[in-house]
Enzyme design. Structure first.
Site, PDB file in Angstrom:
ATOM      1  CG  ASN A 114      -2.235  -0.713   0.944  1.00  0.00           C
ATOM      2  OD1 ASN A 114      -3.001  -0.327   0.069  1.00  0.00           O
ATOM      3  ND2 ASN A 114      -2.489  -1.780   1.689  1.00  0.00           N
ATOM      4  CG  HIS A 170       8.958  -0.459   2.752  1.00  0.00           C
ATOM      5  ND1 HIS A 170       8.491  -1.303   1.764  1.00  0.00           N
ATOM      6  CD2 HIS A 170       8.152  -0.644   3.829  1.00  0.00           C
ATOM      7  CE1 HIS A 170       7.447  -1.968   2.218  1.00  0.00           C
ATOM      8  NE2 HIS A 170       7.226  -1.595   3.464  1.00  0.00           N
TER       9      HIS A 170
END
Length: 271
Positions: free
Chosen positions: A192, A222
């Site tokens: 997301n 990330h």
């Protein structure tokens, strides 16, 4: 005091409710709902001070100031327009739904027409403030590289359709490379953050995403690389997976809690 209704009593929804219950978030938890009634009962049993009612959306939005979605991308289609039509602000966790440009435009217009706010927490990433600032001028490229333990990718449509045996991955393996629009559809429970980055920066088609399965990891990583007229920057965060859901990072829950705390704080920091 802000009155909140919450849809989706899984990992993130439970964290938010507990933060309201213990006073971390200054708000009243008025109502909750999940189609899985066992999750509702489990959540209610953990609350000490809050006494939310179990209500479906149509009833819930009549009694709250803010609807918090923590359910799924499909739920965004079903409940967010309904809440906005009722002049109810919303917070959306399943940001990947906005890869559907038609849905995004509809939600944006409904929010304008009904004078509502739509809040999108930054989730399990860092550096969104820098990307916002950079977007004031030209951005040349945005790339998200996500690394997760193989178990964190289990159940993703891409994994199932391509019959990828995650148990047989013994080394760092690139599973997917493509646009953010593809990534959020193929890995709806995993990236997301790609949607949030796309909405803040250069869009879903231009934002590139690489997903890597790495059995040596115990954390979700990330990395965001941005180049533009401002220069360039790279951010990296190593997230502890949620104890109850390895597909989700603990920071995603904290981001939701921080967003709700910010709504009642008279001092606003950051871009």
């Amino acid at each position: 005091m802000l009155s909140i209704g919450l849809i989706g009593c899984g990992t993130i929804g439970t964290s938010i409710c507990k933060a309201i219950d213990n006073g971390t978030i200054e708000a009243e938890l008025v109502a909750i709902y999940d189609r899985h009634l066992d999750d509702v009962d489990k959540l209610l049993s953990t609350l000490k001070n809050s006494k939310p009612q179990v209500m479906e959306v149509a009833e819930m939005i009549k009694n709250i100031d803010l609807l918090v979605e923590c359910a799924s991308q499909e739920a965004v289609y079903e409940i967010i327009p309904t809440a906005l039509h009722a002049h109810c602000d919303v917070m959306v966790m399943s940001v990947g739904a906005f890869s559907d440009e038609k849905l995004y435009k509809t939600i944006r217009e409904l929010a304008k027409e009904n004078k509502c706010k739509v809040y999108l927490p930054s989730g399990a990433i860092v550096g969104l403030d820098g990307l916002k600032s950079a977007s004031a001028e030209e951005i040349y490229s945005v790339t998200l590289t996500t690394q997760k333990p193989p178990v964190g990718l289990a159940g993703a449509p891409y994994i199932i359709r391509n019959k990828i045996d995650l148990d047989k991955i013994t080394g760092k393996t690139v599973i997917f490379e493509g646009s953010a629009s593809e990534a959020v559809k193929e890995f709806p429970a995993n990236v997301n953050v790609a949607a949030t980055i796309s909405l803040t920066g250069i869009g879903f088609e231009k934002t590139r995403v690489k997903i890597v399965a790495n059995p040596a990891l115990t954390r979700n990583i990330h990395e965001i690389s941005v180049e533009g007229s401002f220069g360039e920057f790279t951010t990296r965060v190593e997230n502890v997976p949620s104890p109850t859901n390895p597909r989700s990072s603990y920071l995603a829950s904290l981001s939701a809690i921080a967003t709700l705390k910010k709504l009642s704080d008279p001092i606003q920091t950051g871009t």
